[in-house]
Write a protein that holds these residues in place. Structure first.
Motif, PDB file in Angstrom:
ATOM      1  N   LEU A 280       0.827  -1.211   0.000  1.00 26.64           N
ATOM      2  CA  LEU A 280       0.000   0.000   0.000  1.00 26.64           C
ATOM      3  C   LEU A 280       0.860   1.259   0.000  1.00 26.64           C
ATOM      4  O   LEU A 280       0.592   2.203  -0.751  1.00 26.64           O
ATOM      5  N   ALA A 281       1.885   1.270   0.834  1.00 27.09           N
ATOM      6  CA  ALA A 281       2.757   2.451   0.922  1.00 27.09           C
ATOM      7  C   ALA A 281       3.497   2.683  -0.394  1.00 27.09           C
ATOM      8  O   ALA A 281       3.575   3.815  -0.885  1.00 27.09           O
ATOM      9  N   VAL A 282       4.008   1.620  -0.979  1.00 29.49           N
ATOM     10  CA  VAL A 282       4.749   1.739  -2.239  1.00 29.49           C
ATOM     11  C   VAL A 282       3.816   2.189  -3.362  1.00 29.49           C
ATOM     12  O   VAL A 282       4.174   3.056  -4.169  1.00 29.49           O
ATOM     13  N   ALA A 283       2.617   1.634  -3.415  1.00 28.95           N
ATOM     14  CA  ALA A 283       1.650   2.037  -4.451  1.00 28.95           C
ATOM     15  C   ALA A 283       1.304   3.511  -4.316  1.00 28.95           C
ATOM     16  O   ALA A 283       1.156   4.219  -5.321  1.00 28.95           O
ATOM     17  N   GLU A 284       1.179   3.985  -3.094  1.00 36.06           N
ATOM     18  CA  GLU A 284       0.874   5.405  -2.881  1.00 36.06           C
ATOM     19  C   GLU A 284       2.033   6.280  -3.346  1.00 36.06           C
ATOM     20  O   GLU A 284       1.831   7.266  -4.063  1.00 36.06           O
ATOM     21  N   VAL A 285       3.253   5.923  -2.964  1.00 35.08           N
ATOM     22  CA  VAL A 285       4.423   6.696  -3.381  1.00 35.08           C
ATOM     23  C   VAL A 285       4.520   6.731  -4.904  1.00 35.08           C
ATOM     24  O   VAL A 285       4.798   7.770  -5.500  1.00 35.08           O
ATOM     25  N   ASN A 286       4.273   5.588  -5.544  1.00 32.04           N
ATOM     26  CA  ASN A 286       4.403   5.489  -6.998  1.00 32.04           C
ATOM     27  C   ASN A 286       3.150   5.935  -7.750  1.00 32.04           C
ATOM     28  O   ASN A 286       3.156   5.951  -8.979  1.00 32.04           O
ATOM     29  N   GLY A 287       2.096   6.277  -7.032  1.00 30.92           N
ATOM     30  CA  GLY A 287       0.882   6.768  -7.676  1.00 30.92           C
ATOM     31  C   GLY A 287       0.171   5.740  -8.521  1.00 30.92           C
ATOM     32  O   GLY A 287      -0.397   6.078  -9.571  1.00 30.92           O
ATOM     33  N   CYS A 288       0.171   4.483  -8.099  1.00 31.19           N
ATOM     34  CA  CYS A 288      -0.454   3.412  -8.878  1.00 31.19           C
ATOM     35  C   CYS A 288      -1.863   3.134  -8.372  1.00 31.19           C
ATOM     36  O   CYS A 288      -2.046   2.448  -7.360  1.00 31.19           O
ATOM     37  N   ASN A 289      -2.846   3.644  -9.082  1.00 34.35           N
ATOM     38  CA  ASN A 289      -4.236   3.458  -8.676  1.00 34.35           C
ATOM     39  C   ASN A 289      -4.677   1.999  -8.741  1.00 34.35           C
ATOM     40  O   ASN A 289      -5.472   1.553  -7.916  1.00 34.35           O
ATOM     41  N   TYR A 290      -4.179   1.242  -9.718  1.00 36.56           N
ATOM     42  CA  TYR A 290      -4.530  -0.175  -9.797  1.00 36.56           C
ATOM     43  C   TYR A 290      -4.063  -0.889  -8.534  1.00 36.56           C
ATOM     44  O   TYR A 290      -4.831  -1.599  -7.888  1.00 36.56           O
ATOM     45  N   CYS A 291      -2.808  -0.697  -8.176  1.00 40.26           N
ATOM     46  CA  CYS A 291      -2.264  -1.396  -7.009  1.00 40.26           C
ATOM     47  C   CYS A 291      -2.872  -0.900  -5.708  1.00 40.26           C
ATOM     48  O   CYS A 291      -3.053  -1.682  -4.775  1.00 40.26           O
TER      49      CYS A 291
ATOM     50  N   GLY B 104      12.972  -6.483  -1.160  1.00 47.27           N
ATOM     51  CA  GLY B 104      12.395  -7.321  -2.206  1.00 47.27           C
ATOM     52  C   GLY B 104      10.938  -6.981  -2.481  1.00 47.27           C
ATOM     53  O   GLY B 104      10.504  -6.919  -3.643  1.00 47.27           O
ATOM     54  N   HIS B 105      10.165  -6.726  -1.427  1.00 48.26           N
ATOM     55  CA  HIS B 105       8.755  -6.347  -1.605  1.00 48.26           C
ATOM     56  C   HIS B 105       8.626  -4.980  -2.265  1.00 48.26           C
ATOM     57  O   HIS B 105       7.724  -4.771  -3.089  1.00 48.26           O
ATOM     58  N   VAL B 106       9.507  -4.070  -1.922  1.00 50.30           N
ATOM     59  CA  VAL B 106       9.494  -2.762  -2.589  1.00 50.30           C
ATOM     60  C   VAL B 106       9.749  -2.960  -4.084  1.00 50.30           C
ATOM     61  O   VAL B 106       9.043  -2.392  -4.928  1.00 50.30           O
ATOM     62  N   ALA B 107      10.729  -3.785  -4.426  1.00 54.78           N
ATOM     63  CA  ALA B 107      11.044  -4.031  -5.836  1.00 54.78           C
ATOM     64  C   ALA B 107       9.882  -4.713  -6.552  1.00 54.78           C
ATOM     65  O   ALA B 107       9.509  -4.313  -7.660  1.00 54.78           O
ATOM     66  N   LEU B 108       9.306  -5.731  -5.938  1.00 55.13           N
ATOM     67  CA  LEU B 108       8.180  -6.446  -6.546  1.00 55.13           C
ATOM     68  C   LEU B 108       7.004  -5.503  -6.788  1.00 55.13           C
ATOM     69  O   LEU B 108       6.411  -5.498  -7.874  1.00 55.13           O
ATOM     70  N   ASN B 109       6.687  -4.703  -5.800  1.00 56.72           N
ATOM     71  CA  ASN B 109       5.557  -3.790  -5.938  1.00 56.72           C
ATOM     72  C   ASN B 109       5.854  -2.660  -6.914  1.00 56.72           C
ATOM     73  O   ASN B 109       4.966  -2.211  -7.634  1.00 56.72           O
ATOM     74  N   THR B 110       7.089  -2.215  -6.958  1.00 64.64           N
ATOM     75  CA  THR B 110       7.457  -1.190  -7.941  1.00 64.64           C
ATOM     76  C   THR B 110       7.289  -1.740  -9.355  1.00 64.64           C
ATOM     77  O   THR B 110       6.800  -1.035 -10.246  1.00 64.64           O
ATOM     78  N   LEU B 111       7.642  -2.999  -9.567  1.00 66.66           N
ATOM     79  CA  LEU B 111       7.438  -3.637 -10.872  1.00 66.66           C
ATOM     80  C   LEU B 111       5.970  -3.557 -11.283  1.00 66.66           C
ATOM     81  O   LEU B 111       5.648  -3.099 -12.383  1.00 66.66           O
ATOM     82  N   THR B 112       5.078  -3.990 -10.406  1.00 65.60           N
ATOM     83  CA  THR B 112       3.655  -3.976 -10.775  1.00 65.60           C
ATOM     84  C   THR B 112       3.121  -2.552 -10.875  1.00 65.60           C
ATOM     85  O   THR B 112       2.296  -2.268 -11.746  1.00 65.60           O
ATOM     86  N   ASN B 113       3.601  -1.661 -10.020  1.00 67.70           N
ATOM     87  CA  ASN B 113       3.180  -0.257 -10.119  1.00 67.70           C
ATOM     88  C   ASN B 113       3.536   0.305 -11.486  1.00 67.70           C
ATOM     89  O   ASN B 113       2.706   0.940 -12.146  1.00 67.70           O
ATOM     90  N   TYR B 114       4.753   0.079 -11.924  1.00 66.81           N
ATOM     91  CA  TYR B 114       5.219   0.616 -13.197  1.00 66.81           C
ATOM     92  C   TYR B 114       4.465  -0.020 -14.371  1.00 66.81           C
ATOM     93  O   TYR B 114       4.088   0.680 -15.311  1.00 66.81           O
ATOM     94  N   ILE B 115       4.264  -1.317 -14.318  1.00 66.32           N
ATOM     95  CA  ILE B 115       3.515  -1.972 -15.398  1.00 66.32           C
ATOM     96  C   ILE B 115       2.111  -1.400 -15.483  1.00 66.32           C
ATOM     97  O   ILE B 115       1.641  -1.024 -16.561  1.00 66.32           O
ATOM     98  N   ASN B 116       1.437  -1.325 -14.351  1.00 67.67           N
ATOM     99  CA  ASN B 116       0.050  -0.850 -14.368  1.00 67.67           C
ATOM    100  C   ASN B 116      -0.071   0.608 -14.776  1.00 67.67           C
ATOM    101  O   ASN B 116      -0.994   0.980 -15.504  1.00 67.67           O
ATOM    102  N   GLU B 117       0.836   1.442 -14.323  1.00 73.18           N
ATOM    103  CA  GLU B 117       0.768   2.856 -14.685  1.00 73.18           C
ATOM    104  C   GLU B 117       1.183   3.077 -16.135  1.00 73.18           C
ATOM    105  O   GLU B 117       0.529   3.810 -16.865  1.00 73.18           O
ATOM    106  N   ALA B 118       2.267   2.444 -16.571  1.00 72.76           N
ATOM    107  CA  ALA B 118       2.745   2.627 -17.940  1.00 72.76           C
ATOM    108  C   ALA B 118       1.742   2.115 -18.965  1.00 72.76           C
ATOM    109  O   ALA B 118       1.560   2.720 -20.020  1.00 72.76           O
ATOM    110  N   LEU B 119       1.078   1.022 -18.635  1.00 70.77           N
ATOM    111  CA  LEU B 119       0.176   0.384 -19.599  1.00 70.77           C
ATOM    112  C   LEU B 119      -1.292   0.712 -19.364  1.00 70.77           C
ATOM    113  O   LEU B 119      -2.147   0.245 -20.110  1.00 70.77           O
ATOM    114  N   ALA B 120      -1.583   1.510 -18.329  1.00 73.02           N
ATOM    115  CA  ALA B 120      -2.965   1.901 -18.001  1.00 73.02           C
ATOM    116  C   ALA B 120      -3.869   0.681 -17.834  1.00 73.02           C
ATOM    117  O   ALA B 120      -4.953   0.600 -18.405  1.00 73.02           O
TER     118      ALA B 120
END
Length: 182
Positions: A70-81, A153-169
């Motif tokens: 949740l914290a990582v998704a908020e920092v990265n602005g990922c609404n999906y996550c 590791g969890h920060v990296a994993l969540n950053t991966l999904t945050n970036y995929i979801n935001e980049a690809l909408a």
């Protein structure tokens, strides 16, 4: 609508992704859009599923893992996550709404968990650059060296999904969440 195709079904996905997607459907009862869009790349799906599975069997408990997500998704602005982990945090990890809000603000109502969440937020914001004092604070809170590595590791994993979801909408298929307004 996503910027690249989101396969409608498992059968519409690349053949190499169909096995992992079938396993995800068996585990979750459905295949969320995140997995279907990642499935466009069998290699990325395999990497994501492998790291996710390994970390799920690690030392950090499910509530702490969801707090970090949740914290990582908020920092990265990922609404999906944010939507997915608010749902999982509430329904699987049994976090309260107040705790989910605290996590999104980069902390926790649980004193020890707050240290992990704050560390994860700093790690994101500082793009991995941490000092000895940052690590010592997490160790002093009772986290082991292995748990610190897992937090990263969890920060990296969540950053991966945050970036995929935001980049690809990626189209959100979980109940949407409100912006924090901070």
């Amino acid at each position: 609508m996503s910027h690249i195709p989101t396969p409608i079904s498992i059968e519409d996905s690349p053949v190499e992704s169909q096995g992992p997607l079938t396993s995800i459907k068996q585990a979750l009862g459905s295949v969320p859009n995140l997995f279907r869009i990642i499935g466009n790349s069998p290699a990325t799906l395999e990497g994501y599923v492998g790291l996710n599975s390994a970390l799920a069997s690690g030392l950090l408990d499910p509530p702490t893992r969801e707090r970090i997500a949740l914290a990582v998704a908020e920092v990265n602005g990922c609404n999906y996550c944010l939507a997915a982990h608010s749902y999982l945090g509430s329904n699987v990890a049994k976090l309260t709404e107040a705790e989910i809000q605290a996590n999104r603000h980069g902390t926790s109502g649980d004193e020890k968990a707050a240290i992990a969440v704050e560390f994860a937020v700093r790690l994101c914001r500082q793009r991995g650059t941490m000092n000895k004092e940052d690590i010592d604070k997490v160790l002093a809170a009772g986290f082991s060296a292995a748990e610190i590595v897992e937090i990263i590791g969890h920060v990296a994993l969540n950053t991966l999904t945050n970036y995929i979801n935001e980049a690809l909408a990626t189209e959100i298929d979980f109940p949407a969440v409100n912006e924090l307004g901070v």
